[in-house]
Scaffold this active site. Structure first.
Site, mmCIF file in Angstrom:
data_model
loop_
_atom_site.group_PDB
_atom_site.id
_atom_site.type_symbol
_atom_site.label_atom_id
_atom_site.label_comp_id
_atom_site.label_asym_id
_atom_site.label_seq_id
_atom_site.Cartn_x
_atom_site.Cartn_y
_atom_site.Cartn_z
ATOM 1 N N LYS A 187 67.175 28.059 29.987
ATOM 2 C CA LYS A 187 66.242 28.764 30.862
ATOM 3 C C LYS A 187 66.948 29.035 32.188
ATOM 4 O O LYS A 187 67.112 28.143 33.005
ATOM 5 C CB LYS A 187 64.995 27.917 31.102
ATOM 6 C CG LYS A 187 63.728 28.722 31.449
ATOM 7 C CD LYS A 187 63.755 29.433 32.763
ATOM 8 C CE LYS A 187 63.549 28.515 33.940
ATOM 9 N NZ LYS A 187 63.443 29.294 35.236
ATOM 10 N N GLY A 197 69.450 22.157 40.516
ATOM 11 C CA GLY A 197 68.500 22.830 41.404
ATOM 12 C C GLY A 197 68.064 21.913 42.526
ATOM 13 O O GLY A 197 68.779 20.973 42.891
ATOM 14 N N SER A 198 66.882 22.155 43.052
ATOM 15 C CA SER A 198 66.403 21.403 44.207
ATOM 16 C C SER A 198 66.065 19.964 43.833
ATOM 17 O O SER A 198 65.706 19.657 42.688
ATOM 18 C CB SER A 198 65.169 22.076 44.803
ATOM 19 O OG SER A 198 64.043 21.892 43.969
ATOM 20 N N VAL A 248 62.284 19.553 42.608
ATOM 21 C CA VAL A 248 62.030 19.916 41.210
ATOM 22 C C VAL A 248 62.701 18.913 40.275
ATOM 23 O O VAL A 248 62.119 18.491 39.265
ATOM 24 C CB VAL A 248 62.533 21.345 40.922
ATOM 25 C CG1 VAL A 248 62.409 21.670 39.432
ATOM 26 C CG2 VAL A 248 61.744 22.353 41.741
ATOM 27 N N GLY A 249 63.916 18.499 40.608
ATOM 28 C CA GLY A 249 64.614 17.522 39.773
ATOM 29 C C GLY A 249 63.860 16.220 39.644
ATOM 30 O O GLY A 249 63.811 15.605 38.564
ATOM 31 N N GLU A 254 68.171 20.157 53.700
ATOM 32 C CA GLU A 254 69.125 21.123 53.186
ATOM 33 C C GLU A 254 68.785 22.520 53.697
ATOM 34 O O GLU A 254 67.688 23.029 53.461
ATOM 35 C CB GLU A 254 69.127 21.110 51.648
ATOM 36 C CG GLU A 254 70.216 21.955 51.038
ATOM 37 C CD GLU A 254 70.270 21.828 49.528
ATOM 38 O OE1 GLU A 254 71.383 21.750 48.972
ATOM 39 O OE2 GLU A 254 69.193 21.796 48.894
#
Length: 474
Positions: free
Chosen positions: A171, A223-224, A227-228, A373
């Site tokens: 994805k 990713g961020s 989300v992780g 970040e």
């Protein structure tokens, strides 16, 4: 609208809605991809599960041959892929070529490493017993990748998964899904079993559906951090394995004995490469008092020489940022810092999605630009009284991806390598750095579950089985 690649075939999505892919270069709608729904995702996972036995039964040499076939596709279509990355993501064309070259070279590495993923012979404490270990795949692997390196980042996880016998459902990021179609075409033209590689496109909902699938036993996410962490929670509920590479607030330490000109050049490269949209980019500079003024002046001078412009122009150093959402966060960090007393030495202005390289002096740890970040071409500079305080400030973060130190002292270099809490430490080199044969990953909230790159990536995609044979009195 484009199709999905499921079970070795191009198929229409069951979803009626699509996602328009807009170029940050000029706002043009490049194409429309499906917003895959739960039914689409389940079909892809089912195809991967059904292909597992055939993929796993292939020898390591046969799977390596698949990767070599994929490499041949990338070599034959490199110009088209590089130009597509620039159009879709906005980075200068020369950076896109760096990405395609890296992928071509690393795919060959994974093919070679796949046939050298050895187990161990283990001495047994008993006579007449032979003990050893072997590495085996987890099962269906979900690869969920970011937009900033749409070929390179997913490539490593996909290659290492396939090389070790894990069928893949990929994805890509909703901002840059078109590059993923080249990956799908490369596998379509290879000798991989049908269903061992699948492509579903969509936004966060599609990724969430994929993570929720019980047949997914391994999740490789880049990713961020936010989300992780959510993915890790879902995976933990069914004891699925996660390989997470997330955010960073990567520091560069510059000591009094450093080569100031070299440090400044490395800092500007680290903070402006891909418009600063890199997880291991230079996000903080910590400098000791003796070299502070000279370093700031040198960083400002080099930042003002960086050329923004058309990413297809060979003279361009920095292209547009990917979106207003990403840019606005970086701008917000600059505004917060200035409102709290930081000095804006250069930059800070935007023109559409173009963001001038920005240097902030007199930054303190309370400012957002020193804690969160930024993901933009912003260089915040913090002062430290001495080496000890510089190390302490560099480690003052919930992240820990990559760090750098500039010094002429071999002793300080070794000491800092031991004390800096990061997955990678680089001496007299930008922290925005990676090599094909080095492991890539972070401490703390920057990552978990293993490392990306070379043999470490393959090991992260496998589990260890212990085998013992009792051959009796023979």
């Amino acid at each position: 609208m484009r199709q999905l690649y499921v079970g070795g075939e191009w198929v229409d999505s069951h979803a009626s809605e699509g996602i328009d892919v807009e170029s940050p270069v000029d706002g043009e709608v490049l194409d429309t991809v499906p917003a895959a729904n739960e039914r689409d995702v389940r079909a892809a996972v089912t195809a991967a599960r059904e292909a597992r036995r055939e993929l796993e039964s292939m020898t390591a040499f046969e799977r390596a041959a698949v990767l070599e076939e994929v490499t041949e596709y990338f070599e034959a279509h490199e110009d088209e892929i590089a130009e597509g990355i620039t159009r879709e993501e906005g980075k200068p064309l020369h950076e896109s070529y760096e990405e395609t070259e890296y992928v071509i070279e690393s795919s060959e590495d994974y093919a070679h490493d796949a046939i050298r993923l050895f187990g161990d012979v283990v001495p047994s404490e008993f006579r007449n017993r032979f003990a050893y270990t072997q590495r085996e795949p987890y099962g269906v692997c979900a690869v969920i990748s970011p937009w900033n390196f749409p070929l390179e980042v997913p490539g490593g996880s996909i290659y290492s998964a396939i090389a070790t016998g894990n069928p893949v459902v990929f994805k890509p990021a909703e901002e840059t899904p078109l590059t993923a179609y080249h990956i799908a075409r490369a596998f379509e033209r290879s000798s991989i079993p049908d269903g061992a590689f699948n492509l579903v496109t969509g936004a966060g909902e599609t990724g969430a559906s994929l993570v929720d699938e019980r047949d997914v036993r391994l999740i490789a996410f880049t990713g961020s951090t936010e989300v992780g962490q959510e993915i890790a929670k879902v995976a933990a509920g069914r004891n699925a394995q996660c390989l997470l590479e997330m955010g960073g607030k990567d520091p560069v330490v510059v000591l009094d004995d450093a080569d100031v000109e070299h440090a400044a050049e490395s800092i500007v490269v680290g903070s402006t490469f891909n418009a600063g949209q890199v997880c291991c980019g230079t996000e903080r500079v910590v400098t000791t008092e003796g070299v502070h003024d000279a370093l700031v002046d040198a960083v400002v001078e080099r930042s003002e020489r960086v050329k923004l412009g058309d990413p297809f122009d060979e003279d361009t150093d920095v292209g547009p940022m990917i979106s207003e959402r990403i840019q606005s966060k970086a701008v917000g960090h600059v505004e917060d810092a200035v409102s709290r007393g930081a000095t804006l030495r250069t930059g800070g202005s935007t023109d559409g999605l173009f963001f001038e390289p920005t240097v902030l002096d007199d930054v303190t740890g309370a400012m957002e630009v020193a804690r969160k970040e930024t993901f933009g071409p912003v260089t915040p500079i913090l002062r430290a009284a001495d080496y000890e305080e510089a190390i302490e400030i560099a480690n003052r973060s919930r992240y820990g991806l990559q760090a750098a130190i500039f010094t002429d002292s071999l002793g300080r270099a070794h000491d800092a390598a031991n004390r800096l809490k990061a997955g990678g430490v680089f001496v007299n080199e930008t922290n925005n750095y990676w090599e094909r044969l080095l492991p890539f990953g972070g401490y703390n909230e920057s990552g978990s579950g293993g490392r990306y790159g070379s043999k470490w990536h393959l090991e992260s995609m496998t589990q260890v089985k212990a085998v013992m044979m009792n051959y009796g009195d023979y």
